[in-house]
Design a protein around this motif. Structure first.
Motif, PDB file in Angstrom:
ATOM      1  N   THR A  94       3.257  12.994   7.513  1.00  0.00           N
ATOM      2  CA  THR A  94       2.182  12.847   6.526  1.00  0.00           C
ATOM      3  C   THR A  94       1.511  11.482   6.573  1.00  0.00           C
ATOM      4  O   THR A  94       0.658  11.193   5.745  1.00  0.00           O
ATOM      5  N   LYS A  95       1.880  10.643   7.550  1.00  0.00           N
ATOM      6  CA  LYS A  95       1.440   9.252   7.534  1.00  0.00           C
ATOM      7  C   LYS A  95       0.497   8.887   8.679  1.00  0.00           C
ATOM      8  O   LYS A  95       0.622   9.400   9.787  1.00  0.00           O
ATOM      9  N   LEU A  96      -0.423   7.987   8.364  1.00  0.00           N
ATOM     10  CA  LEU A  96      -1.180   7.259   9.377  1.00  0.00           C
ATOM     11  C   LEU A  96      -0.751   5.797   9.272  1.00  0.00           C
ATOM     12  O   LEU A  96      -0.817   5.198   8.192  1.00  0.00           O
ATOM     13  N   ASP A 131     -10.508  35.550   5.074  1.00  0.00           N
ATOM     14  CA  ASP A 131     -11.320  36.753   5.255  1.00  0.00           C
ATOM     15  C   ASP A 131     -10.795  37.928   4.437  1.00  0.00           C
ATOM     16  O   ASP A 131     -11.527  38.860   4.120  1.00  0.00           O
ATOM     17  N   THR A 132      -9.515  37.901   4.083  1.00  0.00           N
ATOM     18  CA  THR A 132      -8.950  39.002   3.323  1.00  0.00           C
ATOM     19  C   THR A 132      -9.171  38.843   1.839  1.00  0.00           C
ATOM     20  O   THR A 132      -8.816  39.698   1.041  1.00  0.00           O
ATOM     21  N   GLY A 133      -9.746  37.685   1.440  1.00  0.00           N
ATOM     22  CA  GLY A 133     -10.046  37.473   0.050  1.00  0.00           C
ATOM     23  C   GLY A 133      -8.979  36.722  -0.708  1.00  0.00           C
ATOM     24  O   GLY A 133      -9.147  36.382  -1.875  1.00  0.00           O
ATOM     25  N   SER A 134      -7.841  36.448  -0.087  1.00  0.00           N
ATOM     26  CA  SER A 134      -6.772  35.715  -0.755  1.00  0.00           C
ATOM     27  C   SER A 134      -6.812  34.260  -0.349  1.00  0.00           C
ATOM     28  O   SER A 134      -7.197  33.924   0.757  1.00  0.00           O
ATOM     29  N   ALA A 135      -6.382  33.389  -1.250  1.00  0.00           N
ATOM     30  CA  ALA A 135      -6.416  31.964  -0.982  1.00  0.00           C
ATOM     31  C   ALA A 135      -5.428  31.600   0.114  1.00  0.00           C
ATOM     32  O   ALA A 135      -4.381  32.224   0.267  1.00  0.00           O
ATOM     33  N   GLU A 136      -5.748  30.586   0.900  1.00  0.00           N
ATOM     34  CA  GLU A 136      -4.862  30.135   1.962  1.00  0.00           C
ATOM     35  C   GLU A 136      -3.605  29.505   1.378  1.00  0.00           C
ATOM     36  O   GLU A 136      -3.580  29.043   0.243  1.00  0.00           O
ATOM     37  N   GLU A 137      -2.552  29.472   2.188  1.00  0.00           N
ATOM     38  CA  GLU A 137      -1.289  28.929   1.737  1.00  0.00           C
ATOM     39  C   GLU A 137      -1.416  27.431   1.447  1.00  0.00           C
ATOM     40  O   GLU A 137      -2.267  26.746   1.967  1.00  0.00           O
ATOM     41  N   THR A 138      -0.537  26.947   0.580  1.00  0.00           N
ATOM     42  CA  THR A 138      -0.547  25.546   0.208  1.00  0.00           C
ATOM     43  C   THR A 138      -0.121  24.690   1.383  1.00  0.00           C
ATOM     44  O   THR A 138       0.824  25.024   2.101  1.00  0.00           O
ATOM     45  N   GLY A 139      -0.796  23.563   1.585  1.00  0.00           N
ATOM     46  CA  GLY A 139      -0.478  22.684   2.700  1.00  0.00           C
ATOM     47  C   GLY A 139       0.712  21.791   2.404  1.00  0.00           C
ATOM     48  O   GLY A 139       1.159  21.650   1.269  1.00  0.00           O
ATOM     49  N   SER A 140       1.215  21.149   3.460  1.00  0.00           N
ATOM     50  CA  SER A 140       2.361  20.247   3.347  1.00  0.00           C
ATOM     51  C   SER A 140       1.957  18.799   3.558  1.00  0.00           C
ATOM     52  O   SER A 140       2.815  17.942   3.735  1.00  0.00           O
ATOM     53  N   LEU A 191      -9.235  10.953   9.267  1.00  0.00           N
ATOM     54  CA  LEU A 191      -8.109  11.858   9.501  1.00  0.00           C
ATOM     55  C   LEU A 191      -8.272  13.097   8.636  1.00  0.00           C
ATOM     56  O   LEU A 191      -9.005  13.106   7.644  1.00  0.00           O
ATOM     57  N   THR A 192      -7.571  14.153   9.032  1.00  0.00           N
ATOM     58  CA  THR A 192      -7.519  15.371   8.240  1.00  0.00           C
ATOM     59  C   THR A 192      -6.090  15.879   8.235  1.00  0.00           C
ATOM     60  O   THR A 192      -5.346  15.667   9.202  1.00  0.00           O
ATOM     61  N   ASP A 193      -5.688  16.533   7.134  1.00  0.00           N
ATOM     62  CA  ASP A 193      -4.324  17.060   7.050  1.00  0.00           C
ATOM     63  C   ASP A 193      -4.355  18.544   6.714  1.00  0.00           C
ATOM     64  O   ASP A 193      -5.415  19.143   6.522  1.00  0.00           O
ATOM     65  N   ASP A 194      -3.160  19.149   6.671  1.00  0.00           N
ATOM     66  CA  ASP A 194      -3.129  20.601   6.456  1.00  0.00           C
ATOM     67  C   ASP A 194      -3.258  20.987   4.986  1.00  0.00           C
ATOM     68  O   ASP A 194      -3.176  22.169   4.648  1.00  0.00           O
ATOM     69  N   ARG A 238     -11.558  24.868   5.762  1.00  0.00           N
ATOM     70  CA  ARG A 238     -10.340  25.400   6.394  1.00  0.00           C
ATOM     71  C   ARG A 238      -9.660  24.286   7.178  1.00  0.00           C
ATOM     72  O   ARG A 238     -10.251  23.252   7.439  1.00  0.00           O
ATOM     73  N   ARG A 239      -8.451  24.525   7.552  1.00  0.00           N
ATOM     74  CA  ARG A 239      -7.694  23.514   8.274  1.00  0.00           C
ATOM     75  C   ARG A 239      -8.363  23.186   9.607  1.00  0.00           C
ATOM     76  O   ARG A 239      -8.801  24.075  10.328  1.00  0.00           O
ATOM     77  N   CYS A 240      -8.396  21.910   9.917  1.00  0.00           N
ATOM     78  CA  CYS A 240      -9.153  21.439  11.071  1.00  0.00           C
ATOM     79  C   CYS A 240      -8.296  21.402  12.335  1.00  0.00           C
ATOM     80  O   CYS A 240      -7.078  21.238  12.284  1.00  0.00           O
ATOM     81  N   THR A 241      -8.957  21.520  13.455  1.00  0.00           N
ATOM     82  CA  THR A 241      -8.294  21.423  14.756  1.00  0.00           C
ATOM     83  C   THR A 241      -8.771  20.215  15.550  1.00  0.00           C
ATOM     84  O   THR A 241      -8.079  19.752  16.456  1.00  0.00           O
ATOM     85  N   SER A 242      -9.957  19.677  15.229  1.00  0.00           N
ATOM     86  CA  SER A 242     -10.501  18.547  15.984  1.00  0.00           C
ATOM     87  C   SER A 242     -11.512  17.792  15.136  1.00  0.00           C
ATOM     88  O   SER A 242     -12.256  18.400  14.352  1.00  0.00           O
ATOM     89  N   LEU A 243     -11.518  16.464  15.300  1.00  0.00           N
ATOM     90  CA  LEU A 243     -12.449  15.582  14.597  1.00  0.00           C
ATOM     91  C   LEU A 243     -13.195  14.736  15.607  1.00  0.00           C
ATOM     92  O   LEU A 243     -12.655  14.366  16.648  1.00  0.00           O
ATOM     93  N   LEU A 244     -14.437  14.369  15.262  1.00  0.00           N
ATOM     94  CA  LEU A 244     -15.226  13.524  16.165  1.00  0.00           C
ATOM     95  C   LEU A 244     -16.356  12.850  15.402  1.00  0.00           C
ATOM     96  O   LEU A 244     -17.074  13.502  14.647  1.00  0.00           O
TER      97      LEU A 244
END
Length: 417
Positions: free
Chosen positions: A17-19, A52-61, A78-81, A104-110
């Motif tokens: 969880t740290k930078l 897409d199914t209409g339900s909220a995404e799971e809680t991040g860690s 930075l981005t986290d889950d 939504r959760r990110c895969t790449s930043l620029l």
């Protein structure tokens, strides 16, 4: 997932969880940002974004997913889950400028080359643009793919945005109007995991993939200039034998030295780094330069401003190593004061990172599963034929037994007559 990079003379390390930012030249207090203690998402936005199914995404860690440094070296993001997007100013001293929220959760930043916008690619295939000049404004949808995005980069003049996805596509679009597609770079057989435009060759693009190849493109036209199968560069027979049983090594990272002389390539769970040179000749070529064998699997690598290669390894004993290229060979600078300073500041945070987290293969779930329907059909057909043949044999045998019994029972009565 552990990652490293440089922002000027600051060595940046992310894990869990740290930078953590450590000054490599001076004995200064490290800067630590912990996402688990950062600002929480406002309750009124908790349920705004649904799947897409209409339900909220799971809680991040609160685990850090990605970070990036601006071209000027004055900004870090930075981005986290838990879907935070955090912007830092590190020009004079480190400070948090803003905390915003992504869809939504990110895969790449620029950062764009002008550092006026932050481009965020996510797992659904969308790219959002967040203003750097107005750090409190929300992001704007820039473009979308039909598949998960794994890498994004921009041309040196900020004219083009280049995106790569799980479906082997590399798309070149106009940054100001992404609906205007310039070209596609097609040829990889698996997901595209890494992109790089060498600073000395602004019209070329390097791409790495889960198919174990690195390709060189003229990205404005989509023309492929060259392809290297990284398996062919391996010399150890045991490694080659294993590769017949396992997928090709995934290209995890492609990076370039500050002077653009060398291109370094790192593959997932392979203990060697490959180096290439780029030469603009009549036959534009990507040439193998050297190989660096490491004592442990590398987790991440980066060049500093002086051209030294820093490698983070999957080992508590040999956490970091610095390599310098001298006289056609790579030398390990074990007595470097910068290495000692950074390693000592890094160890307390490294020890909190679980072994399973360090050694996980982040690309394993991206390989597509292929189904051989023809073979399965032929097997079932053969099984049906064998069952039918067995049934006919049993029926014929039963009829034969009945006939024999009938003939046996009729034989005495005929003899008495």
């Amino acid at each position: 997932m552990a990652a490293i990079g440089f922002c000027g003379e600051w060595f940046i390390f992310t894990c869990n969880t740290k930078l953590v930012a450590i000054h490599s030249k001076q004995a200064r207090e490290p800067f630590v940002f912990d996402c688990s203690t950062a600002e929480k998402r406002p309750k009124h936005t908790q349920d705004d974004n649904t799947s897409d199914t209409g339900s909220a995404e799971e809680t991040g860690s609160d685990k850090v997913l990605a970070f990036c440094v601006s071209p000027s070296g004055k900004l870090v993001a930075l981005t986290d889950d838990s879907k935070r997007l955090v912007l830092f100013d590190c020009e004079s001293s480190w400070k948090c400028i803003s905390i915003r929220w992504v869809v939504r959760r990110c895969t790449s930043l620029l950062f764009s080359q002008a550092a006026d916008q932050l481009l965020v690619a996510d797992k659904s295939g969308d790219v959002y643009s967040f203003s750097v000049v107005e750090p409190q404004t929300q992001g704007q949808l820039k473009m979308g793919h039909l598949s998960m995005l794994l890498a994004v980069t921009t041309s040196p003049d900020d004219k083009y945005i280049i995106t790569a996805d799980r479906d082997e596509k590399i798309r070149v679009s106009h940054l100001s109007s992404p609906y205007n597609i310039q070209s596609f770079c097609l040829g990889h057989q698996q997901f595209v995991s890494a992109l790089l435009i060498p600073s000395a060759h602004p019209n070329w693009l390097l791409s790495g993939s889960g198919d174990g190849t690195m390709k060189l493109w003229e990205y404005k036209t989509g023309r492929k200039l060259q392809s290297w199968d990284l398996k062919e560069l391996q010399e150890t027979p045991s490694i080659e034998a294993d590769q017949h049983k396992k997928p090709s090594p995934t290209v995890r990272c492609i990076t370039c030295s500050p002077d653009s002389r060398l291109v370094a390539v790192q593959c997932e769970r392979v203990s060697t780094l490959e180096f290439f040179t780029l030469e603009k000749t009549d036959e534009e070529r990507l040439l193998p330069h050297s190989r660096l064998s490491l004592p442990h699997y590398p987790l991440e690598m980066t060049f500093d401003q002086e051209g030294q290669l820093w490698v983070l390894m999957d080992s508590s004993d040999t956490l970091l190593q610095i390599y310098t290229h001298r006289q056609d060979s790579w030398e390990c600078d074990v007595k470097s004061p910068e290495l000692k300073r950074v390693t000592e500041a890094l160890k307390p945070h490294w020890e909190t990172l679980e072994d399973s987290t360090r050694s996980e293969d982040r690309f394993e779930h991206l390989y597509k599963v292929s189904f051989d329907n023809v073979t399965a059909y032929l097997q079932k057909k053969q099984q049906r034929l064998e069952e039918q043949q067995l049934k006919r044999t049993v029926t014929l045998k039963a009829k034969s037994n009945k006939k024999t019994k009938r003939e046996t029972s009729q034989a005495p009565s005929q003899s008495s007559t």
